[in-house]
Enzyme design. Structure first.
Site, PDB file in Angstrom:
ATOM      1  N   CYS A 233      -2.163   9.540   2.492  1.00  0.00           N
ATOM      2  CA  CYS A 233      -1.700   8.982   1.207  1.00  0.00           C
ATOM      3  C   CYS A 233      -2.676   9.292   0.080  1.00  0.00           C
ATOM      4  O   CYS A 233      -2.261   9.362  -1.079  1.00  0.00           O
ATOM      5  CB  CYS A 233      -1.492   7.483   1.339  1.00  0.00           C
ATOM      6  SG  CYS A 233      -2.939   6.632   1.964  1.00  0.00           S
TER       7      CYS A 233
ATOM      8  N   GLU B 268       0.884  -1.179   0.000  1.00  0.00           N
ATOM      9  CA  GLU B 268       0.000   0.000   0.000  1.00  0.00           C
ATOM     10  C   GLU B 268       0.914   1.219   0.000  1.00  0.00           C
ATOM     11  O   GLU B 268       1.470   1.588   1.031  1.00  0.00           O
ATOM     12  CB  GLU B 268      -0.889  -0.017   1.256  1.00  0.00           C
ATOM     13  CG  GLU B 268      -1.888  -1.162   1.301  1.00  0.00           C
ATOM     14  CD  GLU B 268      -3.104  -0.925   0.403  1.00  0.00           C
ATOM     15  OE1 GLU B 268      -3.371   0.226   0.052  1.00  0.00           O
ATOM     16  OE2 GLU B 268      -3.767  -1.913   0.047  1.00  0.00           O
TER      17      GLU B 268
HETATM   18  P1  NAD Z   1       8.144   4.714   5.044  1.00  0.00           P
HETATM   19  O1  NAD Z   1       8.188   3.895   3.809  1.00  0.00           O
HETATM   20  O2  NAD Z   1       9.287   5.605   5.323  1.00  0.00           O
HETATM   21  O3  NAD Z   1       8.011   3.790   6.339  1.00  0.00           O
HETATM   22  C1  NAD Z   1       7.022   2.797   6.442  1.00  0.00           C
HETATM   23  C2  NAD Z   1       7.531   1.666   7.333  1.00  0.00           C
HETATM   24  O4  NAD Z   1       8.680   1.093   6.730  1.00  0.00           O
HETATM   25  C3  NAD Z   1       7.956   2.114   8.735  1.00  0.00           C
HETATM   26  O5  NAD Z   1       7.504   1.156   9.673  1.00  0.00           O
HETATM   27  C4  NAD Z   1       9.461   2.139   8.653  1.00  0.00           C
HETATM   28  O6  NAD Z   1      10.101   1.817   9.871  1.00  0.00           O
HETATM   29  C5  NAD Z   1       9.774   1.082   7.615  1.00  0.00           C
HETATM   30  N1  NAD Z   1      11.000   1.390   6.856  1.00  0.00           N
HETATM   31  C6  NAD Z   1      11.475   2.626   6.544  1.00  0.00           C
HETATM   32  N2  NAD Z   1      12.605   2.522   5.814  1.00  0.00           N
HETATM   33  C7  NAD Z   1      12.847   1.200   5.670  1.00  0.00           C
HETATM   34  C8  NAD Z   1      13.858   0.452   5.020  1.00  0.00           C
HETATM   35  N3  NAD Z   1      14.862   1.054   4.381  1.00  0.00           N
HETATM   36  N4  NAD Z   1      13.787  -0.892   5.057  1.00  0.00           N
HETATM   37  C9  NAD Z   1      12.774  -1.511   5.699  1.00  0.00           C
HETATM   38  N5  NAD Z   1      11.796  -0.858   6.343  1.00  0.00           N
HETATM   39  C10 NAD Z   1      11.819   0.475   6.335  1.00  0.00           C
HETATM   40  O7  NAD Z   1       6.764   5.494   4.994  1.00  0.00           O
HETATM   41  P2  NAD Z   1       6.201   6.526   6.029  1.00  0.00           P
HETATM   42  O8  NAD Z   1       7.028   7.755   5.948  1.00  0.00           O
HETATM   43  O9  NAD Z   1       5.993   5.905   7.347  1.00  0.00           O
HETATM   44  O10 NAD Z   1       4.750   6.821   5.405  1.00  0.00           O
HETATM   45  C11 NAD Z   1       4.553   7.720   4.387  1.00  0.00           C
HETATM   46  C12 NAD Z   1       4.372   7.033   3.050  1.00  0.00           C
HETATM   47  O11 NAD Z   1       3.445   5.989   3.164  1.00  0.00           O
HETATM   48  C13 NAD Z   1       3.823   7.966   1.999  1.00  0.00           C
HETATM   49  O12 NAD Z   1       4.484   7.723   0.791  1.00  0.00           O
HETATM   50  C14 NAD Z   1       2.358   7.558   1.875  1.00  0.00           C
HETATM   51  O13 NAD Z   1       1.770   7.818   0.638  1.00  0.00           O
HETATM   52  C15 NAD Z   1       2.445   6.094   2.149  1.00  0.00           C
HETATM   53  N6  NAD Z   1       1.189   5.620   2.675  1.00  0.00           N
HETATM   54  C16 NAD Z   1       0.420   4.811   1.921  1.00  0.00           C
HETATM   55  C17 NAD Z   1      -0.807   4.387   2.399  1.00  0.00           C
HETATM   56  C18 NAD Z   1      -1.703   3.488   1.615  1.00  0.00           C
HETATM   57  O14 NAD Z   1      -2.638   2.961   2.204  1.00  0.00           O
HETATM   58  N7  NAD Z   1      -1.474   3.284   0.340  1.00  0.00           N
HETATM   59  C19 NAD Z   1      -1.225   4.783   3.657  1.00  0.00           C
HETATM   60  C20 NAD Z   1      -0.391   5.594   4.406  1.00  0.00           C
HETATM   61  C21 NAD Z   1       0.813   6.005   3.917  1.00  0.00           C
END
Ligand code: NAD
Length: 456
Positions: A242, A208
């Protein structure tokens, strides 16, 4: 610790306890009681994490989770029951069924922007489908993550459901394990890391992700109502949503009226000073604040534009006619900044929308049904609305998910249960008749086969 915890969950799954529907239902009921008991604490944790307004916490977090939970408890018996499907004539006589089977050990990685709901909604579905779960909440919303841990610990045995907290290092360790299913919500870049880790073990995934969501306003739109609905969809959670509209494409004849209406609606929602409003959240941390503040430099902020680094505050802001190669038009904004680009002819918007990857959502404001329908059909996107923003999310009969870069797979409602279930196809053949047509020698049977296969 992670490999041992995962192994304990795999061993537990193999006891078959999670496979009985009554067990799952009891687990969900226990969870429901705990979540109801802790609602005030959840709202308070969200407030501490990024000053999320209590009303928004109920509307977009606790109530969404409770509805998914109640819907699952109500329907789990029928969802989990094997479904009879029409048998193929070629197999006559047979009874054909679809079994919903849990995958096994599930990993859920959640983001920070709706840190409770985006952790809990997939977790509920994974439990309803009979899996074990390890949940990794975001490290940026520590109060919510601690509370999630406390809730899960008090409701479930660790070998059934556990929370593992931490940042990238912990996430990397989790992803190095062999899972039966991975459900990830977060950014496109990390989504690719997750997909790569999953590919190593051929683990199925739901991703997602996000994207740059266009919001088209044509010359026929009801501007005041459009502004009201955009103000809500864009500035709820301070734009850290998002599916928030990312940029506006508006017919030039309506631009000035739109700005006027946006000023009125922003003032109505958050007063003359949104910084003092109880109803406007903050940017999650300094990194994101700096990233967003950079987008405002050298731009014409026709509304808002004020920032306060000390409190991670960015005012509801509109940028008038930014250049397409400037900072704010590069990637998903994910904050309370809304660029506005005008067009003369609707055909001009194609090149702009198509210059980005397929978005998670798209919105059209128009009172010309045919034109609106044409735009909705023309572009590929996860989901969206005509004459509103964000609200497609709440209908659990609609799948929620992206396409292309904005995600793989979808969930909500029954689809959430299906996401965490492998659909196992089983044909039970009767013994009272054994049609000879498929068996060798084949001589003279081809005509029969061609006829029977036509009746599939
Ligand atoms: P992110 O990708 O930075 O982090 C998400 C999760 O991944 C966190 O738990 C984080 O600890 C982990 N993570 C971060 N870097 C990582 C890595 N290198 N390797 C493994 N795991 C890692 O996202 P965010 O900043 O928490 O959220 C914002 C993003 O999420 C935006 O792009 C938004 O559009 C998207 N989002 C999508 C939805 C959806 O339902 N489609 C909903 C909410 C947010």
């Amino acid at each position: 610790m992670i490999p041992e915890l995962l192994q304990s969950q795999k061993d537990y799954f193999n006891t078959d306890e999670t496979k009985t529907v009554s067990f799952r239902k009891q687990a969900l009921k226990r969870l429901k009681a705990e979540l109801i008991k802790r609602e005030t604490a959840i709202i308070s944790a969200l407030e501490k994490d990024f000053k999320k307004p209590a009303f928004e916490s109920v509307l977009t977090e606790t109530q969404v989770v409770l509805s998914e939970l109640e819907f699952s408890i109500k329907n789990i018996n029928s969802w989990a029951k094997p479904k009879r499907v029409m048998p193929a004539l070629m197999n006559f006589p047979s009874t054909d069924r679809l079994y919903s089977e849990p995958y096994g050990a599930v990993l859920i990685i959640a983001p920070w922007n709706y840190p409770y709901q985006l952790a809990m909604a997939p977790l509920i579905a994974a439990i309803a489908a009979g899996n074990t779960v390890i949940l990794k909440p975001s490290e940026l919303t520590t109060h919510t993550a601690d509370l999630l841990n406390a809730i899960i610990t008090s409701v479930f045995k660790p070998e059934h459901v556990s929370v593992v907290q931490g940042g990238v290092d912990v996430s990397t360790k989790l992803l190095a394990q062999k899972w039966d299913y991975i459900f990830f919500t977060g950014s496109v870049n990390v989504g690719k890391i997750v997909a790569k880790a999953a590919a190593k073990h051929l683990t199925p995934v739901t991703l997602e992700l996000g994207g740059k969501n266009p919001c088209i306003i044509d010359a026929t739109a009801n501007i005041q109502l459009t502004a009201k609905r955009i103000v809500w969809g864009k500035f709820v959670n301070a734009g850290q949503t998002c599916i928030a509209p990312d940029y506006i494409l508006i017919h030039q004849s309506k631009k000035e009226a739109f700005y006027k209406a946006m000023r009125t609606e922003i003032k109505k929602a958050y007063s003359n000073n949104p910084k003092a409003s109880e109803d406007f959240a903050r940017i999650i941390n300094q990194n994101n604040f700096d990233r967003l503040a950079k987008m405002l430099v050298n731009e014409n902020c026709c509304i808002g534009g004020e920032t306060d680094a000390k409190t991670n505050y960015i005012a509801p802001t509109l940028i008038d006619e930014p250049k397409l190669d400037c900072e704010v038009m590069k990637d998903e904004i994910f904050g309370p900044i809304l660029p506005v680009i005008s067009y003369d002819d609707i055909s001009e918007i194609d090149a702009i929308i198509n210059s980005y990857a397929k978005p998670l959502s798209l919105y059209v404001f128009s009172t010309d049904n045919k034109k609106a329908e044409k735009l909705i059909t023309k572009f590929s996107f996860g989901g969206g609305c005509i004459n509103d923003t964000v609200i497609h999310f709440v209908n659990h009969r609609l799948p929620f998910g992206g396409v292309g870069n904005s995600g793989i797979g979808a969930y909500h409602g029954k689809l959430s249960f299906d996401t965490f279930s492998h659909k196992k196809a089983v044909v039970k053949k009767a013994n009272w008749l054994d049609l000879p047509v498929r068996y060798a020698p084949y001589n003279g049977k081809l005509k029969w086969v061609r006829t029977v296969l036509k009746w599939l």
